[in-house]
Scaffold this active site. Sequence first.
Site, PDB file in Angstrom:
ATOM      1  N   ALA A 116       9.205  -4.130  12.463  1.00 47.58           N
ATOM      2  CA  ALA A 116       9.334  -4.846  10.977  1.00 47.58           C
ATOM      3  C   ALA A 116      10.883  -4.955  11.013  1.00 47.58           C
ATOM      4  CB  ALA A 116       8.772  -4.060  10.028  1.00 47.58           C
TER       5      ALA A 116
ATOM      6  N   CYS B  61      -1.662  13.453 -15.015  1.00 49.97           N
ATOM      7  CA  CYS B  61      -2.278  14.857 -15.607  1.00 49.97           C
ATOM      8  C   CYS B  61      -3.642  14.621 -14.939  1.00 49.97           C
ATOM      9  CB  CYS B  61      -2.157  15.139 -17.057  1.00 49.97           C
ATOM     10  SG  CYS B  61      -2.865  16.555 -17.645  1.00 49.97           S
TER      11      CYS B  61
ATOM     12  N   ASN C 116       3.541  -6.644  13.340  1.00 49.54           N
ATOM     13  CA  ASN C 116       3.010  -5.397  13.894  1.00 49.54           C
ATOM     14  C   ASN C 116       3.314  -4.982  15.101  1.00 49.54           C
ATOM     15  OD1 ASN C 116       1.199  -2.944  13.991  1.00 49.54           O
ATOM     16  ND2 ASN C 116       0.192  -3.660  12.007  1.00 49.54           N
TER      17      ASN C 116
ATOM     18  N   GLY D 295       3.099  -4.297   9.126  1.00 42.44           N
ATOM     19  CA  GLY D 295       3.075  -2.882   9.378  1.00 42.44           C
ATOM     20  C   GLY D 295       1.735  -2.401   8.650  1.00 42.44           C
TER      21      GLY D 295
ATOM     22  N   HIS E  61      -1.596   1.754  -4.074  1.00 45.36           N
ATOM     23  CA  HIS E  61      -1.958   3.123  -4.001  1.00 45.36           C
ATOM     24  C   HIS E  61      -1.177   4.185  -4.582  1.00 45.36           C
ATOM     25  CE1 HIS E  61      -4.136   1.892   0.148  1.00 45.36           C
ATOM     26  NE2 HIS E  61      -4.808   1.496  -1.105  1.00 45.36           N
TER      27      HIS E  61
ATOM     28  N   SER F 142      -2.262  -1.288   9.487  1.00 45.16           N
ATOM     29  CA  SER F 142      -3.493  -1.222  10.316  1.00 45.16           C
ATOM     30  C   SER F 142      -4.683  -1.959   9.811  1.00 45.16           C
ATOM     31  CB  SER F 142      -4.087   0.100  10.896  1.00 45.16           C
ATOM     32  OG  SER F 142      -4.218   0.830   9.448  1.00 45.16           O
TER      33      SER F 142
ATOM     34  N   GLN G 294       0.788  -1.205  -0.141  1.00 45.48           N
ATOM     35  CA  GLN G 294       0.071   0.052   0.043  1.00 45.48           C
ATOM     36  C   GLN G 294       0.779   1.363   0.086  1.00 45.48           C
ATOM     37  OE1 GLN G 294      -3.362  -0.488   3.185  1.00 45.48           O
ATOM     38  NE2 GLN G 294      -1.785  -1.989   3.555  1.00 45.48           N
TER      39      GLN G 294
ATOM     40  N   CYS H 140      -5.587  14.997 -18.971  1.00 46.00           N
ATOM     41  CA  CYS H 140      -4.966  14.171 -20.132  1.00 46.00           C
ATOM     42  C   CYS H 140      -4.740  13.052 -19.518  1.00 46.00           C
ATOM     43  CB  CYS H 140      -4.325  14.544 -21.334  1.00 46.00           C
ATOM     44  SG  CYS H 140      -2.478  14.463 -20.867  1.00 46.00           S
TER      45      CYS H 140
HETATM   46  C1  BJW Z   1       4.644  -0.896  12.766  1.00 45.60           C
HETATM   47  C2  BJW Z   1       5.729  -0.143  12.858  1.00 45.60           C
HETATM   48  C3  BJW Z   1       6.801  -0.832  12.948  1.00 45.60           C
HETATM   49  C4  BJW Z   1       4.327   1.241  13.215  1.00 45.60           C
HETATM   50  N1  BJW Z   1       6.922  -2.058  12.771  1.00 45.60           N
HETATM   51  N2  BJW Z   1       4.684  -2.203  12.527  1.00 45.60           N
HETATM   52  C5  BJW Z   1     -15.337  -0.608   3.222  1.00 45.60           C
HETATM   53  C6  BJW Z   1     -15.831   0.067   4.476  1.00 45.60           C
HETATM   54  C7  BJW Z   1     -15.650   1.291   5.044  1.00 45.60           C
HETATM   55  C8  BJW Z   1     -15.166   2.327   4.133  1.00 45.60           C
HETATM   56  C9  BJW Z   1     -14.819   1.839   2.978  1.00 45.60           C
HETATM   57  C10 BJW Z   1     -14.771   0.458   2.437  1.00 45.60           C
HETATM   58  N3  BJW Z   1     -14.406   0.134   1.300  1.00 45.60           N
HETATM   59  C11 BJW Z   1     -13.917   1.690   0.874  1.00 45.60           C
HETATM   60  C12 BJW Z   1     -13.907   2.372   1.520  1.00 45.60           C
HETATM   61  C13 BJW Z   1     -13.639   3.779   1.709  1.00 45.60           C
HETATM   62  C14 BJW Z   1     -12.273   4.086   1.814  1.00 45.60           C
HETATM   63  C15 BJW Z   1     -11.724   3.484   2.944  1.00 45.60           C
HETATM   64  O1  BJW Z   1     -11.099   2.129   3.293  1.00 45.60           O
HETATM   65  N4  BJW Z   1     -11.741   3.955   4.243  1.00 45.60           N
HETATM   66  C16 BJW Z   1     -11.373   3.570   5.762  1.00 45.60           C
HETATM   67  C17 BJW Z   1     -10.462   4.323   6.256  1.00 45.60           C
HETATM   68  C18 BJW Z   1     -12.876   3.258   6.486  1.00 45.60           C
HETATM   69  N5  BJW Z   1     -11.358   3.602   0.836  1.00 45.60           N
HETATM   70  C19 BJW Z   1     -11.163   4.144  -0.161  1.00 45.60           C
HETATM   71  O2  BJW Z   1     -11.628   5.469  -0.394  1.00 45.60           O
HETATM   72  C20 BJW Z   1     -10.252   3.640  -1.463  1.00 45.60           C
HETATM   73  N6  BJW Z   1     -11.208   3.676  -2.668  1.00 45.60           N
HETATM   74  C21 BJW Z   1     -12.203   2.896  -2.922  1.00 45.60           C
HETATM   75  O3  BJW Z   1     -12.849   2.539  -2.131  1.00 45.60           O
HETATM   76  O4  BJW Z   1     -12.768   3.435  -4.135  1.00 45.60           O
HETATM   77  C22 BJW Z   1     -14.216   2.715  -4.409  1.00 45.60           C
HETATM   78  C23 BJW Z   1     -14.414   3.261  -6.016  1.00 45.60           C
HETATM   79  C24 BJW Z   1     -14.642   2.280  -7.041  1.00 45.60           C
HETATM   80  C25 BJW Z   1     -14.995   2.828  -8.082  1.00 45.60           C
HETATM   81  C26 BJW Z   1     -14.890   4.316  -8.428  1.00 45.60           C
HETATM   82  C27 BJW Z   1     -14.781   5.096  -7.601  1.00 45.60           C
HETATM   83  C28 BJW Z   1     -14.433   4.535  -6.160  1.00 45.60           C
HETATM   84  C29 BJW Z   1      -9.036   4.310  -1.550  1.00 45.60           C
HETATM   85  C30 BJW Z   1      -8.165   4.405  -0.480  1.00 45.60           C
HETATM   86  C31 BJW Z   1      -6.878   5.019  -0.755  1.00 45.60           C
HETATM   87  C32 BJW Z   1      -5.958   5.102   0.390  1.00 45.60           C
HETATM   88  N7  BJW Z   1      -4.957   6.153   0.298  1.00 45.60           N
HETATM   89  C33 BJW Z   1      -4.185   6.481   1.165  1.00 45.60           C
HETATM   90  C34 BJW Z   1      -3.276   7.735   0.944  1.00 45.60           C
HETATM   91  C35 BJW Z   1      -2.347   7.426  -0.229  1.00 45.60           C
HETATM   92  C36 BJW Z   1      -1.356   8.559  -0.767  1.00 45.60           C
HETATM   93  C37 BJW Z   1      -0.798   9.150   0.368  1.00 45.60           C
HETATM   94  O5  BJW Z   1       0.165   8.584   0.740  1.00 45.60           O
HETATM   95  O6  BJW Z   1      -0.893  10.375   0.688  1.00 45.60           O
HETATM   96  O7  BJW Z   1      -3.113   5.386   1.292  1.00 45.60           O
HETATM   97  S1  BJW Z   1      -4.784   6.604   2.915  1.00 45.60           S
HETATM   98  C38 BJW Z   1      -3.460   5.831   3.692  1.00 45.60           C
HETATM   99  O8  BJW Z   1      -3.954   4.525   4.305  1.00 45.60           O
HETATM  100  C39 BJW Z   1      -2.455   5.459   2.678  1.00 45.60           C
HETATM  101  C40 BJW Z   1      -1.918   3.945   3.056  1.00 45.60           C
HETATM  102  O9  BJW Z   1      -1.681   3.161   2.226  1.00 45.60           O
HETATM  103  C41 BJW Z   1      -3.506   3.262   3.649  1.00 45.60           C
HETATM  104  C42 BJW Z   1      -3.196   2.382   4.529  1.00 45.60           C
HETATM  105  O10 BJW Z   1      -2.506   2.682   5.950  1.00 45.60           O
HETATM  106  P1  BJW Z   1      -1.368   1.838   6.416  1.00 45.60           P
HETATM  107  O11 BJW Z   1      -0.312   1.346   5.546  1.00 45.60           O
HETATM  108  O12 BJW Z   1      -2.220   0.600   7.190  1.00 45.60           O
HETATM  109  O13 BJW Z   1      -0.597   2.907   7.595  1.00 45.60           O
HETATM  110  P2  BJW Z   1      -1.475   2.964   9.068  1.00 45.60           P
HETATM  111  O14 BJW Z   1      -0.708   4.201   9.472  1.00 45.60           O
HETATM  112  O15 BJW Z   1      -2.951   2.987   9.038  1.00 45.60           O
HETATM  113  O16 BJW Z   1      -0.901   1.568  10.034  1.00 45.60           O
HETATM  114  C43 BJW Z   1       0.393   1.583  10.296  1.00 45.60           C
HETATM  115  C44 BJW Z   1       0.580   0.231  11.027  1.00 45.60           C
HETATM  116  O17 BJW Z   1       1.826   0.008  11.492  1.00 45.60           O
HETATM  117  C45 BJW Z   1      -0.040   0.373  12.355  1.00 45.60           C
HETATM  118  O18 BJW Z   1      -1.053  -0.921  12.688  1.00 45.60           O
HETATM  119  C46 BJW Z   1       1.184   0.234  13.453  1.00 45.60           C
HETATM  120  O19 BJW Z   1       0.806  -0.325  14.509  1.00 45.60           O
HETATM  121  C47 BJW Z   1       2.054  -0.546  12.649  1.00 45.60           C
HETATM  122  N8  BJW Z   1       3.556  -0.080  12.873  1.00 45.60           N
HETATM  123  N9  BJW Z   1       5.358   1.287  13.261  1.00 45.60           N
HETATM  124  C48 BJW Z   1       5.906  -2.691  12.364  1.00 45.60           C
HETATM  125  N10 BJW Z   1       8.049  -0.277  13.095  1.00 45.60           N
HETATM  126 ZN    ZN Z   2      -2.079  16.434 -19.660  1.00 47.47          ZN
END
Ligand code: BJW
Ligand code: ZN
Length: 255
Positions: free
Chosen positions: A245, A137, A227, A201, A129, A203, A105, A140
């Site tokens: 990790a 763009c 995690n 790593g 992601h 959530s 991700q 386009c």
């Molecule tokens: C350690 C550690 C160490 C710390 N060692 N461990 C179903 C239910 C409810 C809602 C939805 C659903 N389906 C879809 C949704 C909506 C939404 C969603 O999921 N919302 C939830 C939050 C509720 N999803 C979307 O909107 C997605 N799109 C979609 O569903 O489109 C449908 C569609 C279809 C057709 C047409 C149109 C639409 C898109 C999701 C995009 C997520 N984007 C982000 C930002 C990316 C850009 C950027 O970086 O700025 O992606 S959000 C952010 O969260 C980022 C990450 O990839 C993503 C996941 O986070 P991650 O990696 O899990 O990080 P953390 O911080 O959450 O966790 C870190 C973990 O590490 C923790 O557990 C710590 O304990 C641990 N840790 N240090 C080991 N050293």
């Molecule tokens: Zn363009």
Amino acid sequence: MTRPVSSEIHKARAALAHAPRVLVLTGAGISADSGLRTFRGKEGLWKRYRPEELATPEAFARDPRLVWEWYGWRRSTVMEARPNAAHLALARWAGRRSGVSLVTQNVDGLHARGAEDVGTSNVRSIELHGSLLRVRCTRCPERYGHREPVDAASPETLPKCRSCRGLLRPDVVWFGEPLPADALGEAMDRARRAGACLVVGTSARVYPAAGVAAAAVSAGARLVEVNTHPTPLTPHAVVSLRARAAEAVPSLLEP
Ligand code: BJW
Ligand code: ZN
């Protein structure tokens, strides 16, 4: 945090070794040991910035300068970061044995850089992601690599498309946007065929990415989690290593 006991490591190693195909899903926690902030939790990025202010298409339409300012800062921290022992161990392992599919991700490119560092650049990670180091763009279909600093001083200085002069945006997936269909399709396909799933790593709260691990478990894969904290996947894991990790992944994967 207690160090995982060797019986847990042993059980996790066995689960991974006996599976012909392993799906690995990583999240921001794997890059925390490279000094990059995670999203949620005490030190997470979202504690300082509200996601709906910065990581949505609506936010970009409202204030592209503010969003670019944040992404410019994120890009510079990513470019300064180095892959850590967990990225390197995963890259070596995926190069050494067959049947490993690495799905991330993360938008930081550290898996690819880790693979380069250990000389296994043929091992590709499936990026769900997008990437901070690419742009696309808003007008386009152009998308390309882009690492130059962005001048977000005013809307006029923001980066423009080389084909149509439309406004460029980071090539990452924001809330409410669909994931790249080919990447998600490939990840789900690999998940359904995996005999084991290693999740590091994340959530596991953001969908559909979290659904990749869930699909592997539903299809019968044995789940190993690394995690520092429990997640919604923890109850489904045969072993959940409560560890950093960069410590746990090498002890799981290195010979
Ligand atoms: C350690 C550690 C160490 C710390 N060692 N461990 C179903 C239910 C409810 C809602 C939805 C659903 N389906 C879809 C949704 C909506 C939404 C969603 O999921 N919302 C939830 C939050 C509720 N999803 C979307 O909107 C997605 N799109 C979609 O569903 O489109 C449908 C569609 C279809 C057709 C047409 C149109 C639409 C898109 C999701 C995009 C997520 N984007 C982000 C930002 C990316 C850009 C950027 O970086 O700025 O992606 S959000 C952010 O969260 C980022 C990450 O990839 C993503 C996941 O986070 P991650 O990696 O899990 O990080 P953390 O911080 O959450 O966790 C870190 C973990 O590490 C923790 O557990 C710590 O304990 C641990 N840790 N240090 C080991 N050293
Ligand atoms: Zn363009």
